[in-house]
Design a protein around this motif. Structure first.
Motif, PDB file in Angstrom:
ATOM      1  N   GLN A 123       0.855  -1.174   0.000  1.00 31.05           N
ATOM      2  CA  GLN A 123       0.000   0.000   0.000  1.00 31.05           C
ATOM      3  C   GLN A 123       0.899   1.234   0.000  1.00 31.05           C
ATOM      4  O   GLN A 123       1.779   1.359   0.827  1.00 31.05           O
ATOM      5  N   VAL A 124       0.661   2.117  -0.955  1.00 28.82           N
ATOM      6  CA  VAL A 124       1.419   3.364  -1.076  1.00 28.82           C
ATOM      7  C   VAL A 124       0.444   4.507  -1.332  1.00 28.82           C
ATOM      8  O   VAL A 124      -0.707   4.274  -1.691  1.00 28.82           O
ATOM      9  N   PRO A 125       0.897   5.764  -1.159  1.00 32.40           N
ATOM     10  CA  PRO A 125      -0.028   6.900  -1.323  1.00 32.40           C
ATOM     11  C   PRO A 125      -0.599   7.068  -2.733  1.00 32.40           C
ATOM     12  O   PRO A 125      -1.635   7.691  -2.904  1.00 32.40           O
ATOM     13  N   ILE A 126       0.076   6.525  -3.742  1.00 30.94           N
ATOM     14  CA  ILE A 126      -0.425   6.607  -5.115  1.00 30.94           C
ATOM     15  C   ILE A 126      -0.921   5.227  -5.535  1.00 30.94           C
ATOM     16  O   ILE A 126      -0.751   4.254  -4.805  1.00 30.94           O
ATOM     17  N   CYS A 127      -1.514   5.122  -6.699  1.00 27.42           N
ATOM     18  CA  CYS A 127      -1.983   3.828  -7.211  1.00 27.42           C
ATOM     19  C   CYS A 127      -0.813   2.854  -7.321  1.00 27.42           C
ATOM     20  O   CYS A 127       0.290   3.244  -7.693  1.00 27.42           O
ATOM     21  N   GLY A 128      -1.069   1.593  -7.024  1.00 27.31           N
ATOM     22  CA  GLY A 128      -0.025   0.572  -7.130  1.00 27.31           C
ATOM     23  C   GLY A 128       0.543   0.482  -8.535  1.00 27.31           C
ATOM     24  O   GLY A 128       1.745   0.321  -8.723  1.00 27.31           O
ATOM     25  N   LYS A 146       4.778  -6.326   1.358  1.00 24.56           N
ATOM     26  CA  LYS A 146       3.708  -6.381   2.357  1.00 24.56           C
ATOM     27  C   LYS A 146       3.569  -5.066   3.125  1.00 24.56           C
ATOM     28  O   LYS A 146       2.681  -4.926   3.953  1.00 24.56           O
ATOM     29  N   PHE A 147       4.445  -4.105   2.872  1.00 26.10           N
ATOM     30  CA  PHE A 147       4.458  -2.849   3.626  1.00 26.10           C
ATOM     31  C   PHE A 147       3.307  -1.932   3.253  1.00 26.10           C
ATOM     32  O   PHE A 147       2.772  -2.000   2.156  1.00 26.10           O
ATOM     33  N   SER A 148       2.990  -1.048   4.188  1.00 26.06           N
ATOM     34  CA  SER A 148       2.022   0.024   3.952  1.00 26.06           C
ATOM     35  C   SER A 148       2.725   1.347   4.213  1.00 26.06           C
ATOM     36  O   SER A 148       2.965   1.707   5.363  1.00 26.06           O
ATOM     37  N   LEU A 149       3.073   2.037   3.144  1.00 22.71           N
ATOM     38  CA  LEU A 149       3.661   3.374   3.251  1.00 22.71           C
ATOM     39  C   LEU A 149       2.505   4.361   3.135  1.00 22.71           C
ATOM     40  O   LEU A 149       1.844   4.422   2.104  1.00 22.71           O
ATOM     41  N   PHE A 150       2.258   5.115   4.195  1.00 26.69           N
ATOM     42  CA  PHE A 150       1.122   6.038   4.201  1.00 26.69           C
ATOM     43  C   PHE A 150       1.494   7.411   3.665  1.00 26.69           C
ATOM     44  O   PHE A 150       0.678   8.075   3.045  1.00 26.69           O
ATOM     45  N   SER A 151       2.731   7.822   3.924  1.00 26.91           N
ATOM     46  CA  SER A 151       3.140   9.149   3.504  1.00 26.91           C
ATOM     47  C   SER A 151       4.648   9.281   3.605  1.00 26.91           C
ATOM     48  O   SER A 151       5.311   8.474   4.253  1.00 26.91           O
ATOM     49  N   CYS A 152       5.168  10.315   2.975  1.00 26.09           N
ATOM     50  CA  CYS A 152       6.577  10.659   3.079  1.00 26.09           C
ATOM     51  C   CYS A 152       6.659  12.182   3.096  1.00 26.09           C
ATOM     52  O   CYS A 152       6.074  12.836   2.242  1.00 26.09           O
ATOM     53  N   LEU A 173       9.430   8.795   6.714  1.00 25.76           N
ATOM     54  CA  LEU A 173       8.540   7.807   6.105  1.00 25.76           C
ATOM     55  C   LEU A 173       7.536   7.304   7.148  1.00 25.76           C
ATOM     56  O   LEU A 173       7.933   6.834   8.212  1.00 25.76           O
ATOM     57  N   TYR A 174       6.256   7.410   6.819  1.00 26.63           N
ATOM     58  CA  TYR A 174       5.184   6.980   7.719  1.00 26.63           C
ATOM     59  C   TYR A 174       4.720   5.588   7.302  1.00 26.63           C
ATOM     60  O   TYR A 174       4.043   5.441   6.289  1.00 26.63           O
ATOM     61  N   PHE A 175       5.096   4.586   8.093  1.00 31.49           N
ATOM     62  CA  PHE A 175       4.726   3.196   7.824  1.00 31.49           C
ATOM     63  C   PHE A 175       3.727   2.707   8.861  1.00 31.49           C
ATOM     64  O   PHE A 175       3.541   3.323   9.917  1.00 31.49           O
ATOM     65  N   GLY A 176       3.129   1.546   8.583  1.00 32.28           N
ATOM     66  CA  GLY A 176       2.284   0.873   9.559  1.00 32.28           C
ATOM     67  C   GLY A 176       3.150   0.314  10.674  1.00 32.28           C
ATOM     68  O   GLY A 176       4.349   0.096  10.508  1.00 32.28           O
ATOM     69  N   LYS A 177       2.539   0.063  11.836  1.00 35.47           N
ATOM     70  CA  LYS A 177       3.267  -0.386  13.026  1.00 35.47           C
ATOM     71  C   LYS A 177       4.047  -1.684  12.786  1.00 35.47           C
ATOM     72  O   LYS A 177       5.209  -1.791  13.164  1.00 35.47           O
ATOM     73  N   SER A 178       3.432  -2.672  12.158  1.00 40.41           N
ATOM     74  CA  SER A 178       4.115  -3.952  11.935  1.00 40.41           C
ATOM     75  C   SER A 178       5.272  -3.797  10.942  1.00 40.41           C
ATOM     76  O   SER A 178       6.281  -4.490  11.046  1.00 40.41           O
ATOM     77  N   ILE A 211      16.840   8.800   6.127  1.00 35.64           N
ATOM     78  CA  ILE A 211      15.433   8.474   6.314  1.00 35.64           C
ATOM     79  C   ILE A 211      15.149   8.307   7.810  1.00 35.64           C
ATOM     80  O   ILE A 211      16.001   7.867   8.575  1.00 35.64           O
ATOM     81  N   TRP A 212      13.951   8.685   8.192  1.00 35.32           N
ATOM     82  CA  TRP A 212      13.454   8.530   9.554  1.00 35.32           C
ATOM     83  C   TRP A 212      12.165   7.728   9.434  1.00 35.32           C
ATOM     84  O   TRP A 212      11.272   8.103   8.686  1.00 35.32           O
ATOM     85  N   ILE A 213      12.078   6.630  10.155  1.00 31.51           N
ATOM     86  CA  ILE A 213      10.918   5.742  10.082  1.00 31.51           C
ATOM     87  C   ILE A 213      10.013   6.025  11.282  1.00 31.51           C
ATOM     88  O   ILE A 213      10.448   5.910  12.426  1.00 31.51           O
ATOM     89  N   VAL A 214       8.760   6.398  11.011  1.00 31.13           N
ATOM     90  CA  VAL A 214       7.803   6.675  12.087  1.00 31.13           C
ATOM     91  C   VAL A 214       6.487   5.963  11.806  1.00 31.13           C
ATOM     92  O   VAL A 214       6.172   5.638  10.669  1.00 31.13           O
ATOM     93  N   GLU A 215       5.730   5.759  12.887  1.00 34.59           N
ATOM     94  CA  GLU A 215       4.426   5.102  12.775  1.00 34.59           C
ATOM     95  C   GLU A 215       3.406   6.089  12.221  1.00 34.59           C
ATOM     96  O   GLU A 215       3.348   7.245  12.637  1.00 34.59           O
ATOM     97  N   SER A 216       2.585   5.631  11.305  1.00 35.90           N
ATOM     98  CA  SER A 216       1.644   6.512  10.613  1.00 35.90           C
ATOM     99  C   SER A 216       0.605   7.136  11.536  1.00 35.90           C
ATOM    100  O   SER A 216       0.196   8.261  11.335  1.00 35.90           O
ATOM    101  N   GLU A 217       0.175   6.412  12.550  1.00 36.53           N
ATOM    102  CA  GLU A 217      -0.885   6.919  13.424  1.00 36.53           C
ATOM    103  C   GLU A 217      -0.356   7.322  14.796  1.00 36.53           C
ATOM    104  O   GLU A 217      -1.088   7.309  15.777  1.00 36.53           O
ATOM    105  N   ALA A 218       0.902   7.699  14.862  1.00 34.74           N
ATOM    106  CA  ALA A 218       1.529   8.017  16.141  1.00 34.74           C
ATOM    107  C   ALA A 218       1.067   9.367  16.691  1.00 34.74           C
ATOM    108  O   ALA A 218       0.876  10.317  15.940  1.00 34.74           O
TER     109      ALA A 218
END
Length: 172
Positions: free
Chosen positions: A2-7, A51-57, A66-71, A94-101
């Motif tokens: 899952q990414v912010p734009i179409c796969g 399998k990753f979900s990148l929500f935003s950058c 980079l805003y990823f899912g918790k898992s 890069i800095w990795i953070v949780e999307s809903e933090a």
């Protein structure tokens, strides 16, 4: 993946009209698009990335948050190879953070793997609110995290003024 734009757009590095209009309207940033394309390219070689979900950058002063899912964050932190692979795709750190933090978790993610002892809101003269972060240990020139960059990222993305102190007394 899952990414912010179409796969399809991410895999082919070309934006469809719908994603193009989101970019023009400000719903997406150039950093979102670039990160999605880079993640999609890496997913071809590394199946766990698929399998990753990148929500935003977000780009802040040449660095990428980079805003990823918790898992996904857990998976990245478990594998230095995976982290280095992601880091090598980007021109800045890069800095990795949780999307809903929340703000506290956001700051903790930026300081990972360093332990944060406390995060408190303090009021300084003039009615200004600051967030005081106390980091475990003491500051040395070999400290792995640039605290000035962390403070800048928090200011830009969360509009919080932070003061960073170390357990053993030295302010930064």
């Amino acid at each position: 993946m899952q990414v912010p734009i179409c796969g399809f757009d991410a895999k082919n590095a070309v934006l469809c009209p719908q994603c193009e209009s989101k970019l023009e309207n400000g719903q997406l940033t150039k950093a979102d698009v670039d990160a999605a394309i880079k993640i999609a390219r890496l997913a071809k070689t590394y199946p766990e990335i698929d399998k990753f979900s990148l929500f935003s950058c977000k780009e802040v002063s040449g660095e990428f948050v980079l805003y990823f899912g918790k898992s996904d964050i857990h998976t990245i932190r478990q594998s230095r190879t995976l982290y280095r692979t992601l880091q090598n795709e980007f021109s800045g750190k890069i800095w990795i953070v949780e999307s809903e933090a929340n703000d506290r978790k956001f700051i903790e993610d930026l300081f990972f793997p360093t332990k944060i002892l406390s995060i408190n809101v303090v009021w300084v003269p003039g009615g200004v609110q600051k967030t005081k972060v106390i980091v475990s240990g003491k500051w040395t020139s070999r400290f792995p995290i640039d605290v000035i960059k962390v403070a800048n990222i928090v200011k830009q993305l969360r509009q919080l003024d932070i003061v960073i102190e170390f357990e053993e007394g030295q302010k930064r």
